[in-house]
Design a protein around this motif. Structure first.
Motif, PDB file in Angstrom:
ATOM      1  N   ARG A 212      39.761  39.646  49.634  1.00 60.02           N
ATOM      2  CA  ARG A 212      40.909  40.548  49.711  1.00 60.02           C
ATOM      3  C   ARG A 212      42.395  39.488  49.715  1.00 60.02           C
ATOM      4  NH1 ARG A 212      41.185  44.407  54.493  1.00 60.02           N
ATOM      5  NH2 ARG A 212      42.509  45.330  53.091  1.00 60.02           N
ATOM      6  N   GLU A 213      42.408  38.535  50.395  1.00 57.57           N
ATOM      7  CA  GLU A 213      43.547  37.783  50.672  1.00 57.57           C
ATOM      8  C   GLU A 213      43.805  36.867  49.343  1.00 57.57           C
ATOM      9  OE1 GLU A 213      42.683  34.710  53.891  1.00 57.57           O
ATOM     10  OE2 GLU A 213      42.642  36.555  55.245  1.00 57.57           O
TER      11      GLU A 213
ATOM     12  N   LEU B  26      45.620  39.255  46.915  1.00 56.50           N
ATOM     13  CA  LEU B  26      46.864  39.533  47.196  1.00 56.50           C
ATOM     14  C   LEU B  26      47.972  38.240  46.551  1.00 56.50           C
ATOM     15  CD1 LEU B  26      46.617  41.342  50.454  1.00 56.50           C
ATOM     16  CD2 LEU B  26      46.943  42.359  48.269  1.00 56.50           C
TER      17      LEU B  26
ATOM     18  N   GLU C  66      48.132  38.458  42.792  1.00 60.08           N
ATOM     19  CA  GLU C  66      47.967  39.812  42.266  1.00 60.08           C
ATOM     20  C   GLU C  66      49.247  39.998  41.066  1.00 60.08           C
ATOM     21  OE1 GLU C  66      50.271  44.061  43.660  1.00 60.08           O
ATOM     22  OE2 GLU C  66      49.291  42.883  45.219  1.00 60.08           O
TER      23      GLU C  66
ATOM     24  N   ILE D 174      44.261  47.213  45.252  1.00 61.46           N
ATOM     25  CA  ILE D 174      45.609  46.572  44.485  1.00 61.46           C
ATOM     26  C   ILE D 174      45.659  47.854  43.408  1.00 61.46           C
ATOM     27  CG2 ILE D 174      46.863  45.301  43.019  1.00 61.46           C
ATOM     28  CD1 ILE D 174      45.410  43.014  44.541  1.00 61.46           C
TER      29      ILE D 174
END
Length: 271
Positions: A21-22, A25, A28, A56
């Motif tokens: 998840r990190e 981002l 992104e 996202i």
């Protein structure tokens, strides 16, 4: 891990599930600034994992309903938890546990999305062939994939590059392809897609972007470290080599004139 499951270089530990998840981002903007699903309603996401990209997609295109296909049950469970925490339910996102090479879906979709998935699959064209019947005529397909041989730092740190070589060789050994990005055009053509377009994205960071460079060096250190448990288990690397790689990445991050360079490949095509 279940012995019947294919090996996955990053593993399924909770720490790794959070890293995904990190990571999504951090990277992104270079990916999503070139993706447009504004006219898409039903999106098929192949290899949805823990929902890192799903999150996202729903933030950038809140009108979407996404069906995520994921092979590993542990990832599906975590994805459901993540989506629930974000306030998304089955009205916005559905996850199905299936082998993407042998899809059995209930409808056709307006578009498909694949990100950092084909690198882990031994015969990626089978995925592209398998999903085609579940796409509407002229459905848009967006794929983002790795081209790991482009990774370079200045100055060159042997502790980093030697580790990276072992990491990528192991991915090949377990059936993946860390250079699959450069093959996307041929793979899509072989699978019967048309109007295929390729672009190169990524990072070229130096002293002019100190904050972004620091973030990306940290991100890449964590990415490389995510393969460490598998490499240790296989006897391909030592704890000392892991620590030396991590220290070298930290040293590079702190050098004002260090350079980080990496390219990935994005493909757009139509069914």
């Amino acid at each position: 891990m279940d012995n019947s499951s294919p090996k996955y270089i990053h593993g399924y530990l909770e720490q790794e599930q959070e890293r995904l998840r990190e990571q999504a981002l951090v990277i992104e903007r270079p990916i999503y600034d070139y993706i447009d699903f504004s006219e898409v309603n039903e999106l098929l996401e192949i290899g949805s994992g823990v929902g890192a990209q799903t999150e996202i997609l729903l933030r950038r295109f809140p009108h979407l309903h996404i069906t995520g296909v994921e092979y590993e049950s542990r990832q599906v469970k975590k994805a459901l938890e993540n989506m629930s925490k974000l306030g998304y339910d089955e009205r916005k996102v559905t996850f199905v546990q299936q082998d993407a090479k042998k899809l059995h879906l209930e409808k056709q979709y307006d578009a498909a999305f694949i990100c950092w998935v084909l690198e882990h699959i031994s015969d990626p064209v089978k995925v592209l062939v398998s999903m085609k019947p579940f796409l509407k005529p002229n459905a848009k397909v967006s794929i983002t994939e790795v081209f790991n041989s482009t990774f370079y730092t200045y100055p060159v740190k042997n502790e980093v590059m030697d580790y990276w070589k072992i990491y990528n060789e192991y991915q090949v050994q377990i059936g993946g392809d860390p250079q699959v990005g450069v093959r996307l055009g041929d793979l899509l053509e072989e699978a019967g897609y048309h109007h295929i377009d390729l672009r190169s994205g990524g990072f070229h960071l130096d002293s002019r972007q100190p904050e972004e460079k620091s973030v990306v060096f940290n991100y890449w250190k964590n990415l490389m470290s995510s393969g460490a448990p598998s490499l240790l288990e296989e006897g391909l690397i030592t704890e000392k080599q892991i620590k030396e790689m991590q220290q070298a990445m930290d040293d590079l991050r702190e050098m004002p004139h260090a350079v980080f360079y990496y390219r990935f490949i994005q493909a757009t095509a139509f069914a």
